[in-house]
Design an enzyme around this catalytic site. Structure first.
Site, mmCIF file in Angstrom:
data_model
loop_
_atom_site.group_PDB
_atom_site.id
_atom_site.type_symbol
_atom_site.label_atom_id
_atom_site.label_comp_id
_atom_site.label_asym_id
_atom_site.label_seq_id
_atom_site.Cartn_x
_atom_site.Cartn_y
_atom_site.Cartn_z
ATOM 1 C CG HIS A 1 45.856 38.764 36.393
ATOM 2 N ND1 HIS A 1 46.473 39.463 37.402
ATOM 3 C CD2 HIS A 1 45.638 37.518 36.893
ATOM 4 C CE1 HIS A 1 46.632 38.686 38.458
ATOM 5 N NE2 HIS A 1 46.128 37.490 38.183
ATOM 6 C CG ASP B 1 43.294 34.273 38.655
ATOM 7 O OD1 ASP B 1 44.340 34.901 38.416
ATOM 8 O OD2 ASP B 1 42.822 34.156 39.805
ATOM 9 C CG HIS C 1 43.032 39.288 40.807
ATOM 10 N ND1 HIS C 1 42.342 38.568 39.862
ATOM 11 C CD2 HIS C 1 44.138 38.570 41.087
ATOM 12 C CE1 HIS C 1 43.003 37.459 39.591
ATOM 13 N NE2 HIS C 1 44.104 37.436 40.316
ATOM 14 N NE ARG D 1 44.788 31.237 41.714
ATOM 15 C CZ ARG D 1 45.268 31.714 40.575
ATOM 16 N NH1 ARG D 1 45.760 32.949 40.518
ATOM 17 N NH2 ARG D 1 45.256 31.001 39.474
HETATM 18 C C1 SIN Z 1 46.837 36.138 42.007
HETATM 19 O O1 SIN Z 1 46.088 35.174 42.128
HETATM 20 O O2 SIN Z 1 46.950 36.744 40.951
HETATM 21 C C2 SIN Z 1 47.640 36.591 43.205
HETATM 22 C C3 SIN Z 1 46.906 37.587 44.029
HETATM 23 C C4 SIN Z 1 47.643 37.945 45.277
HETATM 24 O O3 SIN Z 1 48.648 37.292 45.604
HETATM 25 O O4 SIN Z 1 47.223 38.865 45.967
#
Ligand code: SIN
Length: 289
Positions: free
Chosen positions: A100, A102, A256, A271
């Site tokens: 995806h 973000d 990612h 995050r």
């Molecule tokens: C995400 O922001 O999608 C999570 C990525 C992760 O936890 O590695």
């Protein structure tokens, strides 16, 4: 205090590790500019051995743009811009466990995400990144021309609905269920990066629901073709986290995927997500077709 950045590429398509910088400090403007330059050039950048409080992570993120408060995931108490991404040993699913970009489901999607690792499983829990600029470059000129004129509709409804992947119960996170109409936003299928001018594909399996103006069968066929293409191994890099690692990725050109390969173990990340510049604004909210 000025800091000297060293940059080491980690893969052919994207990714670089930056060293010589302490992200907990108030960095000089020129260091921030160099980090930003590395981000847009390498699409995802990594730092090791950082030690960040939530407030320091917020302060670092805020140097790149306003910080997003996630519409469905509750942030930290007193620090709502900080999202705690936690998988408890008893949880079956993880957050972000599929390809995806973000926040593409918003009218103005996030430009960057900065993820800091606090606690890792003994093995597993890596994150994969895929360059959508490399994916675009590898298309034929004919398909590039076709995609240039197309827009895609994005929505949080599928992922965050009560049956969706992201809203399924987790011990350590509060994720709201986006049942009911959550909005659909249109974005170009090919995005021209406002800082580099490089083009990238901008559709993703989590949040893109159809191509604007196409029948769902037609949409599905082209989107599935693109998704196969976009995750080709040669467009990817993989980051193995340690406590104190930071990854900063550019959502305008990178997908990612958080791997969920550590059953029975805990993983805890924080995050902050950098909101867009106006150039990323999607068009008006569209009615369901
Ligand atoms: C995400 O922001 O999608 C999570 C990525 C992760 O936890 O590695």
């Amino acid at each position: 205090m000025s800091q000297t950045l060293t940059i080491r590429r980690v893969a052919g398509a994207l990714g670089a590790e930056l060293s010589g910088v302490d992200l907990s400090q108030h960095l000089p403007d020129e260091t921030i500019a160099a980090i930003r330059q590395a981000l847009v050039e390498h699409q995802v950048i990594f730092f090791r051995d950082q030690d960040l409080t939530p407030a320091q992570q917020v302060a670092f993120g805020a140097r790149f743009g306003p910080l997003n408060i996630h519409p469905y995931v509750t942030g930290m108490a007193g620090q709502p811009e900080v999202m705690e991404i936690i998988k408890e040993p008893t949880d079956k699913i993880n957050f972000g466990g599929g390809w995806h970009s973000d926040m593409s489901f918003l009218e103005t999607p996030a430009i960057g995400s900065i993820l800091y690792a606090l606690e890792l499983p003994e093995y597993g829990g890596d994150t994969l990144f895929a360059s959508q600029a490399a994916a675009y470059d590898a298309l034929s000129e004919g398909l590039k021309r076709t995609l240039e004129g197309l827009n895609a509709v994005h929505s949080a409804a599928r992922e965050y609905s009560s049956s969706g992947h992201s809203a399924q119960k987790r011990g350590g996170m509060q994720v709201a269920e986006a049942d009911g109409y959550v909005g659909e936003y249109v974005h170009p299928m090919v995005l021209t990066h406002p800082e580099t001018g490089r083009k990238a594909l901008y559709v993703n399996p989590a949040f893109t629901i159809r191509i604007e103006g196409w029948k769902s069968t037609e949409s599905k066929a082209l989107l599935e073709y693109l998704y196969q293409h976009c995750r080709y191994e040669g467009f990817t890099c993989r980051f193995a986290w340690a406590r104190g690692s930071v990854a900063f990725w550019d959502n305008r050109s990178v997908w990612h995927f958080a791997l969920n390969d550590y059953p029975g173990q805990r993983r805890h990340m924080r995050r902050v997500t950098v909101d867009p510049w106006p150039v990323m604004a999607g068009r008006a909210r569209v009615a369901a077709e």
